[in-house]
Design an enzyme around this catalytic site. Structure first.
Site, short mmCIF file in Angstrom:
data_model
loop_
_atom_site.label_atom_id
_atom_site.label_comp_id
_atom_site.label_asym_id
_atom_site.label_seq_id
_atom_site.Cartn_x
_atom_site.Cartn_y
_atom_site.Cartn_z
N HIS A 20 -6.26 -0.49 -17.06
CA HIS A 20 -6.09 -0.40 -15.61
C HIS A 20 -5.68 -1.70 -14.96
O HIS A 20 -5.48 -1.73 -13.75
CB HIS A 20 -7.39 0.06 -14.95
CG HIS A 20 -7.59 1.54 -15.04
ND1 HIS A 20 -7.12 2.41 -14.10
CD2 HIS A 20 -8.19 2.29 -16.00
CE1 HIS A 20 -7.44 3.64 -14.45
NE2 HIS A 20 -8.09 3.61 -15.60
N LYS A 67 -7.99 -0.11 1.62
CA LYS A 67 -8.17 -0.27 0.18
C LYS A 67 -9.18 -1.39 -0.02
O LYS A 67 -9.56 -2.06 0.94
CB LYS A 67 -6.84 -0.61 -0.51
CG LYS A 67 -6.07 -1.74 0.21
CD LYS A 67 -4.73 -2.05 -0.44
CE LYS A 67 -3.65 -1.03 -0.18
NZ LYS A 67 -3.15 -0.33 -1.35
N ARG A 68 -9.60 -1.63 -1.27
CA ARG A 68 -10.47 -2.77 -1.50
C ARG A 68 -9.82 -4.04 -0.96
O ARG A 68 -8.59 -4.18 -1.00
CB ARG A 68 -10.77 -2.90 -3.00
CG ARG A 68 -11.75 -1.87 -3.51
CD ARG A 68 -13.08 -1.95 -2.80
NE ARG A 68 -13.79 -3.16 -3.14
CZ ARG A 68 -14.88 -3.21 -3.90
NH1 ARG A 68 -15.41 -2.10 -4.39
NH2 ARG A 68 -15.47 -4.35 -4.16
N LYS A 86 -3.97 -7.80 -3.10
CA LYS A 86 -3.52 -6.69 -2.25
C LYS A 86 -2.95 -7.18 -0.91
O LYS A 86 -2.34 -6.44 -0.17
CB LYS A 86 -4.66 -5.70 -2.02
CG LYS A 86 -5.06 -4.92 -3.29
CD LYS A 86 -6.24 -3.99 -3.02
CE LYS A 86 -6.72 -3.21 -4.24
NZ LYS A 86 -5.90 -2.00 -4.53
N THR A 117 -3.11 4.41 -5.93
CA THR A 117 -3.07 5.85 -5.68
C THR A 117 -3.13 6.11 -4.18
O THR A 117 -2.72 7.17 -3.73
CB THR A 117 -4.24 6.59 -6.36
OG1 THR A 117 -5.46 5.89 -6.07
CG2 THR A 117 -4.04 6.69 -7.86
N LYS A 126 -1.33 9.14 -1.69
CA LYS A 126 -2.02 9.97 -0.68
C LYS A 126 -1.30 9.90 0.66
O LYS A 126 -1.10 10.91 1.34
CB LYS A 126 -3.46 9.49 -0.50
CG LYS A 126 -4.33 9.56 -1.74
CD LYS A 126 -5.65 8.77 -1.52
CE LYS A 126 -6.36 8.51 -2.83
NZ LYS A 126 -7.45 7.51 -2.70
C1 LIG Z 1 -7.55 6.27 -3.15
C2 LIG Z 1 -8.70 5.41 -2.91
C3 LIG Z 1 -8.70 4.10 -3.37
C4 LIG Z 1 -7.52 3.47 -4.07
O1 LIG Z 1 -6.66 2.94 -3.08
P1 LIG Z 1 -5.49 1.91 -3.44
O2 LIG Z 1 -4.73 1.79 -2.16
O3 LIG Z 1 -4.66 2.55 -4.49
O4 LIG Z 1 -6.11 0.64 -3.85
C5 LIG Z 1 -9.81 3.32 -3.12
N1 LIG Z 1 -10.87 3.80 -2.46
C6 LIG Z 1 -10.90 5.06 -1.98
C7 LIG Z 1 -12.10 5.53 -1.24
C8 LIG Z 1 -9.82 5.91 -2.20
O5 LIG Z 1 -9.87 7.16 -1.73
#
Ligand SMILES: *Cc1c(COP(=O)(O)O)cnc(C)c1O
Length: 813
Positions: free
Chosen positions: A362, A553-554, A559, A661, A665
């Site tokens: 990952h 996101k985190r 990022k 991911t 979304k």
């Molecule tokens: C989808 C998702 C992530 C991953 O987000 P990235 O933008 O790909 O880092 C992290 N936390 C939650 C709660 C998510 O639903």
């Protein structure tokens, strides 16, 4: 007398459906409350238990069918499952939403209201854990017999509160009301040993006598696939002391010491390490990894022997996928069971092991690659240490015979890192112990071959393959965005619900102005709903007609939330200087958690909040710019925000985000992406087309070249008027008058190296944002792009991803 929580005005009993009667019956007989005393949580639990009874029938039918067919099973081992709430998901997948909603309404209860008090099962940090949850749902949807294995953390991901803009971490007690979804399986308990000594040697009979042992107890949660086709099991392990209370100690008056064993066992499953993309590196973490790996592998071997008799056929009937290296010690554990308990020879055991495991990598970030100090590993797992040495000897013996393998290659391939303090490399163990090693996006897989696994790849050129991540369209479209789902259904019919690729049919509506308008109405309604949530929870008023620009996101330097914040400051500066210009009204939304020990990430959260306070309080920019940091990002918050987003920020330093991911979304919900050529952004661009995405900045090769050839961020900063003004404003305390030095460290990091290329990409990013403004000004063009995004990202369904794993890695399709 208890006052009723919702003051329900129940319909007369004879108007109630049989389902409503069943819910009331559950409330009375299983929860022990009558209707008038029941509170919202009681109704939630009664609804879940009623539904669960129906799920159990399907669950057992699924298990029986797999047994009868002698089917090969998939086992997904993951230290994280970020599943979120389950009620809406189960109702939607069973097609029971309306019926249950009506039944509850006849009892005076609002289904949505009780759905929203269900706690989030937050047993994960971010993308890796959420992927595991999407995969579980797709496995059930595709009717594949599968088990997820993980840990039942008592405290999952911490709850984030903001105190004056600073992150505060609070424990999340998701089990405080009990968990009506799970079944405790007291009969499925395993002995897990630690420490002690090994007698005998590798050629003779070996006996490991652990110094310490705890018991792993299974808790099973049903995972319902789309249309309830199949129900699989998520099996999470809890820990119990063998001897929960030492009676002699207790009787001797040592009441605390008598319970120490139980406390020690419980500490193992107490917390999820809140690190994302950083190895946790502590002894308790290695204990957690071995605990859940051992319990899972023992369970898998037991089931196989019970059904099929001969452990030698394990690989024909079981495919075990390792979600990152957290379960990599499973490779040594299976070897141990095969050799020490089932009497296989070393080579035979190795054959079975390699054929059974697959490993998903990952991350390429060096700080995230797990390795354990050899003395720690040996002390905790002495038998596994021997086996790691034996595996290493075999692998290196083979490697030395291969052409072109020099000493440097040997030391890169070795399971033991000999540079400095000796360490066990878990990625190398997972790699050699698996028949398949996959990356999670095309670029990431290429980089795996070129960087961390270059030498292993030369030795085993067929092993690395790509499986681009996906998301389940049930949760991330149908459940979180019912308005868009209905619009798509009206346009192209309901078949896309069973085959996400069919959303492609929407493309023919991209230039249809009446469809565009309906899409815009859907988006606006979702924005109004989000604005109401923010007004109610934070007291901040937002204009739903502004462009909602979202980065959730985190919080991590790679990022690059910092890039977004600096650009926000630059934009603020320009609006103040030229308030007369035709600015696009924007709302900048942020959300995300920082690892508790990650200083810069926490400072970035504070900066976002400081910038928000200043900008939101400035009447000069009034309706043109607002900045919001929404606290406590989790799955449920993501489900609220994503349907309301216009612009999706996917701006990581190229080469550093394995896939992402979140990007998928957003695009599926009709947001346009501003992003770098990183992770799955590249594949999203290839599908939606260059004109429907805003790509900017250095690509992965250019980042690598800049780092190799010496990059001078100071020159870049000083060469950009906008950037230097914004950076200087932050550095000089414009946003932190109470502590002007607060951001000195962050800014020094930019001048003194800028590892994440924030300065290098700034001008390109700002220019891309002005392209966003121009597109937004042409609403029909924006909407056409939004339609093209929705239409073309059906491929990123986790059903597609799982089909590829099933066919190429697991051999079950
Ligand atoms: C989808 C998702 C992530 C991953 O987000 P990235 O933008 O790909 O880092 C992290 N936390 C939650 C709660 C998510 O639903």
């Amino acid at each position: 007398m208890t006052t009723p929580a919702l003051a329900p005005s129940p319909a007369p009993a004879n108007d109630r459906s049989p389902l409503a009667e069943r819910i009331v019956d559950t409330l009375i007989h299983r929860i022990g409350k009558d209707e008038r005393a029941a509170r919202k949580h009681d109704w939630l639990e009664a609804t879940i238990l009623t539904l669960r009874d129906e799920i159990i029938d399907k669950w057992m039918a699924s298990t029986r069918a797999a047994h009868a067919a002698q089917a090969k099973r998939v086992y997904y081992l993951s230290l994280e499952f970020l599943i979120g709430r389950l009620l809406r998901d189960a109702l939607s997948n069973l097609g029971r939403n309306n019926e249950v909603g009506r039944a509850l309404a006849s009892l005076g209860i609002d289904l949505v209201e009780i759905e929203e008090i269900e706690p989030d099962a937050a047993l994960g940090n971010g993308g890796l854990g959420r992927l595991a949850a999407c995969f579980m749902e797709s496995l059930a949807t595709l009717d594949l017999p599968a088990y997820g294995y993980g840990i039942r953390y008592v405290n999952g991901m911490f709850r984030q509160r903001l105190d004056d803009g600073w992150q505060v971490e609070l424990p999340e007690n998701w089990l405080s009301h009990g968990n009506p979804w799970e079944f405790e399986r007291r009969e499925s308990a395993y002995f897990i040993g630690f420490g002690g000594e090994v007698t005998g040697n590798d050629t003779g009979i070996v006996h490991w006598k652990p110094a310490e042992a705890i018991e792993a107890i299974a808790y099973d949660t049903p995972v319902v696939g789309w249309r309830g086709k199949r129900v699989n099991t998520l099996r999470l392990w809890s820990a119990r002391a063998f001897d929960p209370i030492h009676l002699d100690a207790f009787n001797a008056g040592d009441h605390i010491g008598a319970l120490a064993g139980q406390a020690r066992a419980e500490s193992l499953v107490r917390v999820l390490y809140p690190n994302d993309s950083n190895a946790s590196g502590q002894e308790l973490r290695l204990r957690q990894e071995y605990f859940f790996s051992s319990a899972s592998i023992q369970d898998i071997v037991r089931r196989h022997v019970q059904y099929f008799g001969d452990v030698r056929t394990l690989a024909d009937k079981a495919a075990i996928q390792l979600n990152d290296t957290h379960p990599a010690v499973s490779v040594a554990e299976l070897m141990r069971l095969l050799i020490d308990q089932h009497d296989l020879g070393f080579d035979e055991a190795w054959e079975v092991t390699r054929k059974t495991f697959g490993y998903t990598n990952h991350t390429l970030l060096p700080e995230a690659l797990e390795s354990w100090p050899l003395p720690l590993f040996e002390r905790l797992l002495p038998r596994h240490m021997q086996l790691v040495y034996a595996i290493n000897a075999k692998v290196l013996r083979q490697a030395r015979k291969a052409p072109g393998v020099d000493d440097a290659a040997i030391s890169a391939i070795s399971l033991i890192d000999e540079g400095g303090e000796r360490r066990v490399r878990m990625a190398n163990l997972a790699f050699v112990g698996s028949h398949s090693v996959n990356g999670v996006a095309a670029l990431h897989t290429d980089l795996m071959k070129q960087t961390v696994f270059a030498d292993l790849h030369r030795l085993y050129p067929d092993r690395i393959n790509n499986k681009t991540n996906g998301i389940t369209p049930r949760r991330w479209l149908m459940e979180c965005n019912p308005r868009l789902t209905a619009l798509i259904r009206d346009a192209i019919g309901p078949e896309f619900c069973d085959n996400t690729a069919l959303i492609k049919g929407l493309e023919s509506f991209a230039d249809d102005s009446s469809f565009q308008e309906r899409l815009a109405e859907v988006k606006r309604s979702n924005k109004v709903a989000l604005a109401k949530y923010i007004k109610d929870s934070m007291g901040l008023r937002l204009d739903p007609d502004a462009l909602f620009d979202v980065q959730i996101k985190r919080i991590h330097e790679y990022k690059r939330q910092l890039l977004n914040i600096i650009e926000t400051v630059a934009l603020y500066d320009q609006i103040r200087s030229h308030p007369e210009r035709d600015w696009t009204p924007r709302v900048k939304l942020f959300a995300g958690k920082a690892a508790s020990s990650y200083h810069n990430a926490k400072l970035i959260i504070k900066l976002a909040n400081d910038v928000a306070r200043r900008i939101n309080g400035d009447p000069l920019v009034g309706g043109l710019l607002k900045v919001v940091f929404i606290p406590n990002y989790n799955v449920s918050l993501a489900e609220r925000i994503i349907p309301a987003a216009d612009l999706s920020e996917q701006i990581s330093t190229a080469g550093m985000e394995a896939s992402g991911t979140g990007n998928m979304k957003f695009a599926l919900n009709g947001a346009l992406t501003i992003g770098t050529l990183d992770g799955a952004n590249i594949e999203i661009k290839d599908r939606v087309g260059d004109d429907n995405i805003f790509i900017f900045g250095l690509d992965a090769d250019e980042v690598a070249a800049k780092r190799a050839n010496g990059y001078a961020p100071r020159e870049v900063i000083e060469g950009s008027r906008e950037l230097s003004q914004a950076v200087n404003a932050i550095a000089s305390g414009v946003f932190s008058p109470d502590d002007p030095q607060r951001y000195k460290g962050l800014v020094d990091g930019l001048y003194g190296g800028d590892w994440f290329m924030v300065a290098a990409d700034f001008d390109a990013y700002a220019a891309a944002q002005r392209r966003v403004d121009a597109r937004w000004a042409d609403q029909p063009a924006w909407r056409a792009s939004a339609v093209r995004n929705v239409a073309n990202v059906g491929w990123f369904s986790s059903d597609r991803t799982i089909s590829e794993y099933a066919r190429d890695i697991w051999g079950v399709m």
